[in-house]
Design a protein around this motif. Sequence first.
Motif, PDB file in Angstrom:
ATOM      1  N   LEU A 103     -12.877 -24.803  12.536  1.00 24.66           N
ATOM      2  CA  LEU A 103     -12.438 -25.084  13.902  1.00 24.66           C
ATOM      3  C   LEU A 103     -13.523 -25.824  14.656  1.00 24.66           C
ATOM      4  N   VAL A 117      -7.829 -17.626  18.081  1.00 24.65           N
ATOM      5  CA  VAL A 117      -7.684 -18.692  17.086  1.00 24.65           C
ATOM      6  C   VAL A 117      -8.801 -18.597  16.044  1.00 24.65           C
ATOM      7  N   LEU A 143      -5.004 -28.132  18.616  1.00 23.85           N
ATOM      8  CA  LEU A 143      -4.345 -26.927  19.118  1.00 23.85           C
ATOM      9  C   LEU A 143      -4.832 -26.654  20.537  1.00 23.85           C
ATOM     10  N   VAL A 153      -9.719 -27.565  18.561  1.00 22.58           N
ATOM     11  CA  VAL A 153      -9.160 -26.532  19.441  1.00 22.58           C
ATOM     12  C   VAL A 153      -9.683 -26.786  20.844  1.00 22.58           C
ATOM     13  N   PHE A 211      -1.606 -21.185  15.602  1.00 18.15           N
ATOM     14  CA  PHE A 211      -2.590 -21.546  14.573  1.00 18.15           C
ATOM     15  C   PHE A 211      -2.029 -21.276  13.179  1.00 18.15           C
TER      16      PHE A 211
END
Lengths: 287, 412, 318
Positions: B82, B47, B111, B28, B329
């Motif tokens: 993440l 997220v 992302l 991310v 997400f």
Amino acid sequence: MSLNLLQIVVNGLLLGAVYALFSSGLTLIWGMMNVINFAHGEFVMLGMFAAWLTQRYLAGGPLVFTLAAAVVLFLIGVVIYVAIIRDVMRGPMLAQILATFGLALLLRYAVFWAFSPDVRTLPAGALDHTLDLGGILIRLPRLVAGLVAGALALGMHLLLTRTALGSRLLAVAEDRQAAMLMGIRPDRLQALAWGLAAASAGIAGALMATFFPFSPLTGETYALTAFVVVTLGGFGSVPGAMLAGLVIGLIEQVSAYEIGPIYQDVVVYGLFVALLWLRPQGLLGKA
Amino acid sequence: MRHTFAAAAVLMLAAVPAWAADPVKIGVIFPLSGNAGSAGNAAKAAVELGAEIVNSPHQGLEALPLGEGKGLANLGGAKIELIVADHQGDPSVGAQQTLRLITQDKVAAMLGAYQSSVTFTATATSERYGIPFVVGDSVAANITGRPGFKSIFRVTPVAGDFATNYMLFLADMKKAGRKVDQIAIVNENTDYGTSVADTTQKAAKEHGFTVAAQIPYSAKSTDVSPQVLQLKEAKPDVVIFISYTADSILYMKTMKDLDYRPAMIIGDDSGFSDPNFIPAVAEIAQGVMNRSAWDVGKPGTVTYAINTLYKAKTGHDLDDTSGRDMQAFFVLADAINRAQSTEPEKIRAALQATSLAPAQLMMGYRGVKFDETGQNTEAATYLIQLQGKAYQAVWPEKSATAALQWPMAGWK
Amino acid sequence: MRWPWLALGALLIAYPWLVSGTDSAAFLQDMGVLVLLAAIGATGWNIVGGYAGQVSVGHALFFGAGAYLPLLLYQHWLLPPLLGVPFGVAVSLALALAVGYPTFRLVGHYFSMATIAVAELVHIVVGNWDFVGAAIGLQGPATPRGWYDLIFLSSVPYYYIFLAVLALLLLATWRMQQGRVGYYLRAIRAGERAARSLGVPVRRYKLYALMLSATFTSLAGSLYALKNGSIDPDYGFGILVSVRMVIIAALGGAGTLVGPLVGAVILIPLETWTNTVFGGSGSGLTYIIYGGIIVLIARFEPGGLVELWHRLVATRAR
């Protein structure tokens, strides 16, 4: 002149007074010690935060939080002088530029870390009024800021020219060695100058916070404006800074209105460069 | 003595059976410092919340894909992990950090990234390695559609969509008998403001509206009275603002100071959606409109539950941009689940095949289906209006939760 | 005296191979490229800011010109960006003459302020000029049409191209400092008035220094644009671009040959490391550390790390 243009002129002068307010401290340092302070914008920002904290936790009004900002910034100015500037001044020019630039980053991001990047506003409290003078609308906080700027500039000017302390400060600015030989302690005076400069930036910040939204990152813009004002006014001249502030504020607003807001910056920087090339001593500085 | 202890510890750890599947790593990347730090951190929190929802059960979220909170069911209940990086708003750092996440941390997908300029370079890097990159928020047209690129998937509507929406709304207002002929566009002059302003100009012309004034300005301006006075002179019926937080607040205040109130103001998200906007100007900016694909909704809905969780996590309501990233997400997590693998090519294929219905989404899109350039063709947005201390959805009528107030009340 | 140079050279040449075995290979090789890029820019600045002592904080002017021209050629005429590199140098030289000539009349802080202002002026103009992409900037080819587009999957080809350019620049700097130009610049740095009274053509040599410096810095900008594939006003002409060059050169040692390289070798990995370790939390800690380091260098060792090294070596020799 149309009413709108008149409003612009009034706004420009008020804005300019605010510019003068936070630039007068810078010109003092610059004139006295030949040091560019890249962190000056951050002093203004710190003033804004000091005011915000005071208002939030001590529930003070404009008078209280402005005074708080002044005191806190005075102390910060002195500490910075003693810890960093005093030694760096004796070094090469590169070191001076780096030192204040690094300081700017440090201060900016220390506040960012402590307070988050949120944009904040400060309620104007008792000053929350708008005056209507024949169609021209003036916000009271701005008017107060402008008046305080004038008072401060006058005060500083009187301090420098009419008091014993002032003449000692000027002596140090003119010739450090000679001043030392006369029994003047340059170190203390320079620390005092830094304190005063920071305090004036703090006062400016505290007042500005009532009409400009601020965040830890807003200091950046103020620094550049302050440089332009100080250069136009002449390094070391507090009345010059006042005059220059008004001129810059006026030019900015009028050119934004007549030509376009983007060109406002172009005009100001262009003027700045032209000044440096053609009349570096500015309006009231010594040649 | 120490050696025996260590050896015993190692043996004990080795003896524990690996009963949980390895976590699936997703990279991310957002601006967590610098000018967009506030927005980046809000998006990151969103997220993170998405991952928490997928990884462990939360009440009321079963309608969402993977909303049962049991991890990725098709991968043995694997949890999503993440790995977050800060690109500082710098396109070069964006590319560098993406490279690190892909080659060093071996993420299965990426992302991000908020600023279009950074998304542009970050996606170029991920494309080179064939790693899918899901874009939740950047709206510049040139991010999707680069020749030969097939790993970029954009869930959010793009600048052109928003502009069209504004014009459709204004056309509706005109049909309802309101005076809407002249519009003005006020935009901050970096890539965000300029690109949206350009698409809005084009859309206005296409739909037959006159642009009475376009006023670009610097977002770092300390005073916007000239701009407001220019607006006063141009007398547009509607003003569209494309601005960041500090300047949006400054405009609202300056307009009150100078007693200027157009019939309607539409803010293009960004500053108008920042959590600091409403507290700063709610009293003087009643009735301003904004675009959002996010609406908190009524208690009992999935969106309400998500907002409650987000507020508990960050202290703010969920904003549209962060919501769009959270939606992206969920789309990615769902695709990985359908791919039943962490292999990039399989995830990519699963993303391309995505077909989600509105009921499965948290945002107000018409669905999620990607075309051959990777753009979600079902992306949509509502228009919302500040009424009281919160935004309410007011357009299109079928999604409205409150009646539209026209003209805007401002500070009256 | 020779062996440290050979060792350094060997290390630089072997670096991509040395890190190739690890998981982080691609990332470390990429970082190597970024180090070289920073070193090239700082070496360029060093000529005028270090050797001649004229602290310019507006070198982004040349960096930006060098970065924009290649991509401009591509955006409008689909030419390989590589062809734009000489144009970037040409524009930078023109700017150096146009800007340098009036600005070099100023000294000290005035000069620095002028450089900031000129760079900012160009920054604003470029950001609002549609022909060069205005606020959005320019993008290069997305996929390579041939080797000449210089788009590589791996960082290694970039690394060696940049290394070659850096070696060339260091050689040019070395020759300059050994020769008359270097002698005059040192005199100018020590004191302009004194230099002038000794017959040094101060104005002319400052201008030569600026032109050489502008050329090098322009090359750095071009390489940045070629590697990154895009450019915008902030990352081409922004003040942070200028300041970074100054900091890197100063950290290593302004006015020394390898100072900029040393500065780059220390600062880039440090920046990256702090961002990687602290950045994810979003607290801005990276910049706090950055700022802190700069202040410490300025306060305690303004001659930079090279100076520090010399001092330590000297004390040990006693």
